[in-house]
Design a protein around this motif. Structure first.
Motif, short mmCIF file in Angstrom:
data_model
loop_
_atom_site.label_atom_id
_atom_site.label_comp_id
_atom_site.label_asym_id
_atom_site.label_seq_id
_atom_site.Cartn_x
_atom_site.Cartn_y
_atom_site.Cartn_z
N LYS A 157 0.84 -1.20 0.00
CA LYS A 157 0.00 0.00 0.00
C LYS A 157 0.88 1.25 0.00
N THR A 158 0.40 2.29 -0.69
CA THR A 158 1.11 3.56 -0.70
C THR A 158 1.25 4.11 0.71
N CYS A 159 2.38 4.74 0.95
CA CYS A 159 2.73 5.37 2.23
C CYS A 159 2.95 4.36 3.35
N VAL A 160 2.90 3.05 3.02
CA VAL A 160 3.20 2.01 4.01
C VAL A 160 4.38 1.19 3.51
N GLN A 161 4.14 0.36 2.48
CA GLN A 161 5.25 -0.42 1.92
C GLN A 161 6.07 0.38 0.92
N PHE A 162 5.49 1.38 0.30
CA PHE A 162 6.19 2.19 -0.69
C PHE A 162 5.47 3.52 -0.81
N GLN A 163 6.08 4.42 -1.53
CA GLN A 163 5.42 5.69 -1.79
C GLN A 163 4.84 5.64 -3.20
N GLY A 164 5.41 6.39 -4.14
CA GLY A 164 4.84 6.34 -5.48
C GLY A 164 5.33 5.17 -6.30
N TYR A 165 4.75 5.03 -7.49
CA TYR A 165 5.23 4.04 -8.45
C TYR A 165 4.80 4.46 -9.85
N HIS A 166 5.40 3.81 -10.84
CA HIS A 166 4.97 4.05 -12.22
C HIS A 166 4.88 2.71 -12.93
N ASP A 167 4.07 2.67 -13.98
CA ASP A 167 3.84 1.41 -14.68
C ASP A 167 3.19 1.75 -16.03
N SER A 168 2.73 0.72 -16.73
CA SER A 168 2.01 0.92 -17.98
C SER A 168 0.99 -0.20 -18.14
N PHE A 169 -0.01 0.05 -18.98
CA PHE A 169 -0.97 -0.97 -19.38
C PHE A 169 -1.42 -0.61 -20.79
N THR A 170 -2.24 -1.44 -21.39
CA THR A 170 -2.66 -1.18 -22.76
C THR A 170 -4.15 -0.88 -22.83
N VAL A 171 -4.49 0.02 -23.71
CA VAL A 171 -5.88 0.30 -24.09
C VAL A 171 -5.94 0.08 -25.58
N GLY A 172 -6.61 -0.98 -26.00
CA GLY A 172 -6.54 -1.38 -27.39
C GLY A 172 -5.12 -1.83 -27.69
N ALA A 173 -4.51 -1.20 -28.67
CA ALA A 173 -3.13 -1.54 -29.02
C ALA A 173 -2.14 -0.52 -28.46
N ALA A 174 -2.64 0.48 -27.72
CA ALA A 174 -1.78 1.57 -27.26
C ALA A 174 -1.31 1.34 -25.83
N ASP A 175 -0.04 1.65 -25.59
CA ASP A 175 0.48 1.64 -24.22
C ASP A 175 0.09 2.94 -23.51
N VAL A 176 -0.38 2.80 -22.29
CA VAL A 176 -0.71 3.94 -21.44
C VAL A 176 0.29 3.95 -20.29
N ILE A 177 1.11 4.98 -20.23
CA ILE A 177 2.14 5.12 -19.21
C ILE A 177 1.59 6.01 -18.10
N TYR A 178 1.75 5.58 -16.85
CA TYR A 178 1.17 6.36 -15.76
C TYR A 178 2.04 6.27 -14.52
N ALA A 179 1.88 7.26 -13.64
CA ALA A 179 2.59 7.29 -12.36
C ALA A 179 1.60 7.67 -11.28
N ILE A 180 1.84 7.14 -10.08
CA ILE A 180 1.01 7.42 -8.91
C ILE A 180 1.85 8.20 -7.91
N VAL A 181 1.33 9.35 -7.47
CA VAL A 181 1.98 10.15 -6.44
C VAL A 181 0.98 10.32 -5.29
N PRO A 182 1.10 9.51 -4.23
CA PRO A 182 0.18 9.63 -3.10
C PRO A 182 0.58 10.80 -2.20
N ARG A 183 -0.24 11.10 -1.25
CA ARG A 183 0.02 12.21 -0.33
C ARG A 183 0.51 11.65 1.00
N CYS A 184 1.77 11.24 1.03
CA CYS A 184 2.36 10.70 2.25
C CYS A 184 2.84 11.84 3.14
N ALA A 185 2.93 11.55 4.43
CA ALA A 185 3.41 12.55 5.37
C ALA A 185 4.88 12.85 5.10
#
Length: 281
Positions: A157-185
């Motif tokens: 879980k964010t702010c417990v085991q790790f802070q942010g992360y980034h990854d990708s997945f596909t929508v149709g044939a396209a790669d979608v690149i994304y990152a998560i930035v949680p609001r940790c203390a």
């Protein structure tokens, strides 16, 4: 991913390379090998063959009633206009200038999300919201979740085991690149604010998303050379991970309001300089 910790302090004392013998010049002359002693080569951030993003396009996504929305917007703009930090962090890996846009979602996210929920939300926006920016191979959707929203994936879980992360997945044939930035203390360091914590984590994830956009599909700078894998044990082998645990890697460059992170530089390491750049010692 990274835990933004308090700045470590190096020992400012006068270490004795001869074992601490303060006996004078004669003692030093008999002390054996000179300082610095021989040591293995520094790690080399190594590409797995995947592409980096030559011209990244940040889409900074915030949600309604987020008190740090204006800080997120400013950070996105500063990455684009204050080019020295971004260039110094990523140019040696083939990444060029970053451009940015913002998207203010007119909704409040739930308190608990899974990574699958995040991907489903992005898919819905891409397919069904005409106002939402459409992805291409250079787009990095970065979700700045407000305080009170946690995201879980297979490793915790964010702010417990790790802070942010980034990854990708596909929508149709396209790669979608994304990152998560949680609001940790923020860490318990005087003067470090919630906004500092947020921008420090965001800079880490954006640098890694640009230099390793498809980490589980076609890895780029995901790891280090075969002789240096032990360095990855502290937090990972991407260029942000390799420096995140060192002291003094979070700083506020000219043109920025809040903290960003220095990241691993092969060129600086090979030259015997501080491997965490830009503007390292």
């Amino acid at each position: 991913m990274v835990c933004v910790a308090a700045l470590a302090c190096s020992d400012g004392g006068n270490a004795q390379p001869d074992g601490g013998d303060a006996g004078g010049d004669d003692a030093r002359a008999d002390a054996g090998p000179t300082y610095p002693a021989p040591h293995p080569a520094m790690p080399v951030a190594t590409s797995g063959g995947g592409a980096v993003i030559a011209a990244p396009k940040l889409v900074a996504i915030t949600f309604q009633n987020d008190p740090l929305q204006s800080a997120v917007d400013a950070f996105a703009s500063q990455l684009q206009t204050s080019g020295d930090y971004w260039k110094g962090a990523v140019s040696e890996y083939g990444v060029g200038p970053i451009t940015s846009t913002t998207f203010h979602a007119a909704e409040t996210p739930p308190a608990s999300l899974t990574d699958a929920d995040v991907q489903a939300w992005l898919t819905d926006k891409i397919q069904n919201d005409a106002t939402f920016p459409k992805p291409d191979a250079s787009t990095v959707f970065t979700l700045f979740y407000p305080s009170g929203t946690d995201v879980t994936d297979g490793s915790g879980k964010t702010c417990v085991q790790f802070q942010g992360y980034h990854d990708s997945f596909t929508v149709g044939a396209a790669d979608v690149i994304y990152a998560i930035v949680p609001r940790c203390a923020p860490p318990p360091v005087q003067g470090v604010t919630d906004a500092d914590q947020m921008t420090a984590e965001a800079s880490h994830e954006l640098v890694e998303a640009a230099t390793d956009p498809l980490p589980f599909k076609s890895a780029a700078y995901l790891t280090v050379d075969a002789n240096s894998h032990a360095w990855e044990l502290l937090g990972g082998g991407e260029i942000g991970d390799l420096c995140a645990g060192f002291g003094d890697v979070f700083y506020t460059p000219t043109g920025f309001d809040h903290l960003v992170q220095r990241v691993w530089s092969n060129a600086a390491a090979a030259a015997g300089h501080d491997p965490c750049q830009p503007n390292g010692a």
